[in-house]
Scaffold this motif. Structure first.
Motif, PDB file in Angstrom:
ATOM      1  N   ARG A  29      -6.036 -10.155   2.936  1.00 18.84           N
ATOM      2  CA  ARG A  29      -7.361  -9.885   3.796  1.00 18.84           C
ATOM      3  C   ARG A  29      -7.288 -10.910   4.957  1.00 18.84           C
ATOM      4  O   ARG A  29      -6.516 -11.770   5.008  1.00 18.84           O
ATOM      5  CB  ARG A  29      -8.653 -10.038   2.950  1.00 18.84           C
ATOM      6  N   GLY A  30      -7.901 -10.524   5.944  1.00 16.46           N
ATOM      7  CA  GLY A  30      -7.801 -11.433   7.042  1.00 16.46           C
ATOM      8  C   GLY A  30      -6.708 -10.819   8.150  1.00 16.46           C
ATOM      9  O   GLY A  30      -6.389 -11.798   9.158  1.00 16.46           O
ATOM     10  N   THR A  31      -5.981  -9.993   7.815  1.00 20.51           N
ATOM     11  CA  THR A  31      -4.910  -9.342   8.439  1.00 20.51           C
ATOM     12  C   THR A  31      -5.274  -7.863   8.986  1.00 20.51           C
ATOM     13  O   THR A  31      -6.392  -7.482   8.978  1.00 20.51           O
ATOM     14  CB  THR A  31      -3.548  -9.180   7.604  1.00 20.51           C
ATOM     15  N   SER A  32      -4.315  -7.264   9.658  1.00 21.16           N
ATOM     16  CA  SER A  32      -4.647  -6.052  10.148  1.00 21.16           C
ATOM     17  C   SER A  32      -3.897  -4.972   9.182  1.00 21.16           C
ATOM     18  O   SER A  32      -3.681  -3.777   9.846  1.00 21.16           O
ATOM     19  CB  SER A  32      -3.907  -5.826  11.697  1.00 21.16           C
ATOM     20  N   LEU A  33      -3.828  -5.077   8.248  1.00 19.58           N
ATOM     21  CA  LEU A  33      -3.195  -4.072   7.202  1.00 19.58           C
ATOM     22  C   LEU A  33      -4.456  -2.747   6.591  1.00 19.58           C
ATOM     23  O   LEU A  33      -3.935  -1.862   6.437  1.00 19.58           O
ATOM     24  CB  LEU A  33      -2.967  -4.670   5.789  1.00 19.58           C
ATOM     25  N   GLY A  34      -5.556  -3.195   7.247  1.00 21.04           N
ATOM     26  CA  GLY A  34      -6.457  -1.984   7.036  1.00 21.04           C
ATOM     27  C   GLY A  34      -6.574  -1.536   5.421  1.00 21.04           C
ATOM     28  O   GLY A  34      -6.470  -2.418   4.493  1.00 21.04           O
ATOM     29  N   VAL A  35      -6.425  -0.091   5.466  1.00 24.93           N
ATOM     30  CA  VAL A  35      -6.499   0.416   3.980  1.00 24.93           C
ATOM     31  C   VAL A  35      -5.557   0.078   3.162  1.00 24.93           C
ATOM     32  O   VAL A  35      -5.563   0.263   1.802  1.00 24.93           O
ATOM     33  CB  VAL A  35      -6.592   1.942   3.973  1.00 24.93           C
ATOM     34  N   SER A  36      -4.411  -0.440   3.526  1.00 23.39           N
ATOM     35  CA  SER A  36      -3.158  -0.892   2.586  1.00 23.39           C
ATOM     36  C   SER A  36      -3.505  -2.227   2.156  1.00 23.39           C
ATOM     37  O   SER A  36      -2.494  -2.553   1.202  1.00 23.39           O
ATOM     38  CB  SER A  36      -1.768  -1.222   3.546  1.00 23.39           C
ATOM     39  N   ALA A  37      -4.553  -2.926   2.330  1.00 20.34           N
ATOM     40  CA  ALA A  37      -4.674  -4.188   1.662  1.00 20.34           C
ATOM     41  C   ALA A  37      -5.608  -3.932   0.615  1.00 20.34           C
ATOM     42  O   ALA A  37      -6.412  -4.935   0.075  1.00 20.34           O
ATOM     43  CB  ALA A  37      -5.476  -5.337   2.633  1.00 20.34           C
ATOM     44  N   PHE A  38      -5.638  -2.843   0.027  1.00 20.48           N
ATOM     45  CA  PHE A  38      -6.541  -2.389  -1.196  1.00 20.48           C
ATOM     46  C   PHE A  38      -5.767  -1.909  -2.362  1.00 20.48           C
ATOM     47  O   PHE A  38      -4.866  -1.252  -2.167  1.00 20.48           O
ATOM     48  CB  PHE A  38      -7.839  -1.623  -0.796  1.00 20.48           C
ATOM     49  N   VAL A  39      -6.312  -2.103  -3.715  1.00 22.29           N
ATOM     50  CA  VAL A  39      -5.981  -1.124  -4.762  1.00 22.29           C
ATOM     51  C   VAL A  39      -6.725  -0.313  -4.637  1.00 22.29           C
ATOM     52  O   VAL A  39      -8.002  -0.303  -5.241  1.00 22.29           O
ATOM     53  CB  VAL A  39      -5.674  -2.243  -5.970  1.00 22.29           C
ATOM     54  N   GLY A  68       1.418   0.154   0.069  1.00 20.19           N
ATOM     55  CA  GLY A  68       0.558  -0.698   0.033  1.00 20.19           C
ATOM     56  C   GLY A  68       0.569  -2.032  -0.608  1.00 20.19           C
ATOM     57  O   GLY A  68       1.247  -2.828  -0.063  1.00 20.19           O
ATOM     58  N   THR A  69      -0.095  -2.110  -1.893  1.00 20.11           N
ATOM     59  CA  THR A  69      -0.019  -3.498  -2.729  1.00 20.11           C
ATOM     60  C   THR A  69       1.356  -3.667  -3.340  1.00 20.11           C
ATOM     61  O   THR A  69       1.674  -4.565  -3.727  1.00 20.11           O
ATOM     62  CB  THR A  69      -1.122  -3.775  -3.354  1.00 20.11           C
ATOM     63  N   GLY A  70       1.904  -2.294  -3.633  1.00 19.06           N
ATOM     64  CA  GLY A  70       3.122  -2.252  -4.587  1.00 19.06           C
ATOM     65  C   GLY A  70       2.692  -2.123  -5.939  1.00 19.06           C
ATOM     66  O   GLY A  70       3.546  -2.081  -6.721  1.00 19.06           O
ATOM     67  N   ILE A  71       1.302  -1.904  -6.514  1.00 22.41           N
ATOM     68  CA  ILE A  71       1.150  -1.979  -7.732  1.00 22.41           C
ATOM     69  C   ILE A  71       2.036  -0.848  -8.541  1.00 22.41           C
ATOM     70  O   ILE A  71       2.397  -1.064  -9.563  1.00 22.41           O
ATOM     71  CB  ILE A  71      -0.250  -1.822  -7.948  1.00 22.41           C
ATOM     72  N   VAL A  72       2.134   0.432  -7.875  1.00 25.34           N
ATOM     73  CA  VAL A  72       2.586   1.730  -8.632  1.00 25.34           C
ATOM     74  C   VAL A  72       4.106   1.325  -8.709  1.00 25.34           C
ATOM     75  O   VAL A  72       4.681   1.536  -9.672  1.00 25.34           O
ATOM     76  CB  VAL A  72       2.237   2.820  -7.965  1.00 25.34           C
TER      77      VAL A  72
END
Length: 210
Positions: A29-39, A68-72
């Motif tokens: 958070r606090g970056t410009s990742l937007g929707v990519s910074a969520f699961v 995104g976060t890489g979870i999958v």
């Protein structure tokens, strides 16, 4: 250098349990990742599907789009796959962080992280993947044709594609899966969880490609 050195960065971590593995997933958070910074929900639904269906990716070459976060992708590695996780270049440090936190060193050689901008970079990738994964990547109609182009370039007739999408709350998602993708791919709805749908997709073999 770890991206966590960025003073403007705050990490939010959540714990998930799938297939007997405990995953600690950090969201930058606090970056410009937007929707990519969520699961997102479709990713969790896909992970749960792997668990329920007792997926084993051992010996499989896997590509994940929009990691995104890489979870999958991380779960696919833990289930034995040789996985290449991809996203826009500015998202890769988040994936790298989560790979380091969740994949043992002894298995990390089966994980790769690469930038892939749909419609631009797909020719830099091999076409021998057994499986392609995508969760919550169908939400921006302006990118749909680029996504189809990428799948057409990377998938071969033996590649199995699993796409998990929220068809109710993502603009154009239902149309993508019901109208756009079926023009070039065989599409089968194999699982639903609320408004989240998992589709099993394979490339249509065109006569002029025989």
């Amino acid at each position: 250098m770890s991206s966590t050195d960025d003073s403007s960065l705050s990490l939010e971590e959540k714990q998930y349990e799938f297939c007997g593995h405990s995953l600690k997933i950090a969201m930058f958070r606090g970056t410009s990742l937007g929707v990519s910074a969520f699961v997102w929900g479709p990713g969790l639904v896909l992970c749960r599907y792997f668990e329920d269906e007792k997926f084993n990716f051992t010996g499989k070459k896997v590509l994940e789009l929009g990691s995104g976060t890489g979870i999958v992708g991380i779960l696919a590695v833990l289930l034995g796959g040789d996985v290449t996780m991809t996203d826009r270049a500015y998202v890769l440090k988040q994936i790298e962080h989560n790979v380091s936190a969740n994949i043992p060193v002894t298995s990390r050689h089966r994980s790769k992280i690469r930038a892939l901008a749909w419609g631009n970079d797909q020719n830099n990738f091999p076409t021998d993947f057994d499986i392609i994964l995508g969760s919550d990547i169908v939400y921006n109609p302006s990118q749909f044709l680029r996504l189809v182009m990428t799948l057409l370039n990377i998938a071969n007739e033996k590649t199995t594609i699993y796409l998990s999408s929220d068809v109710k709350y993502r603009e154009g998602a239902a149309n993508f899966h019901e109208e756009i993708l079926p023009t070039r791919f065989n599409c089968e709805l194999i699982h639903t969880s609320g408004s989240n749908c998992i589709y099993k997709v394979t490339k249509k073999v065109r006569r002029d490609e025989d």
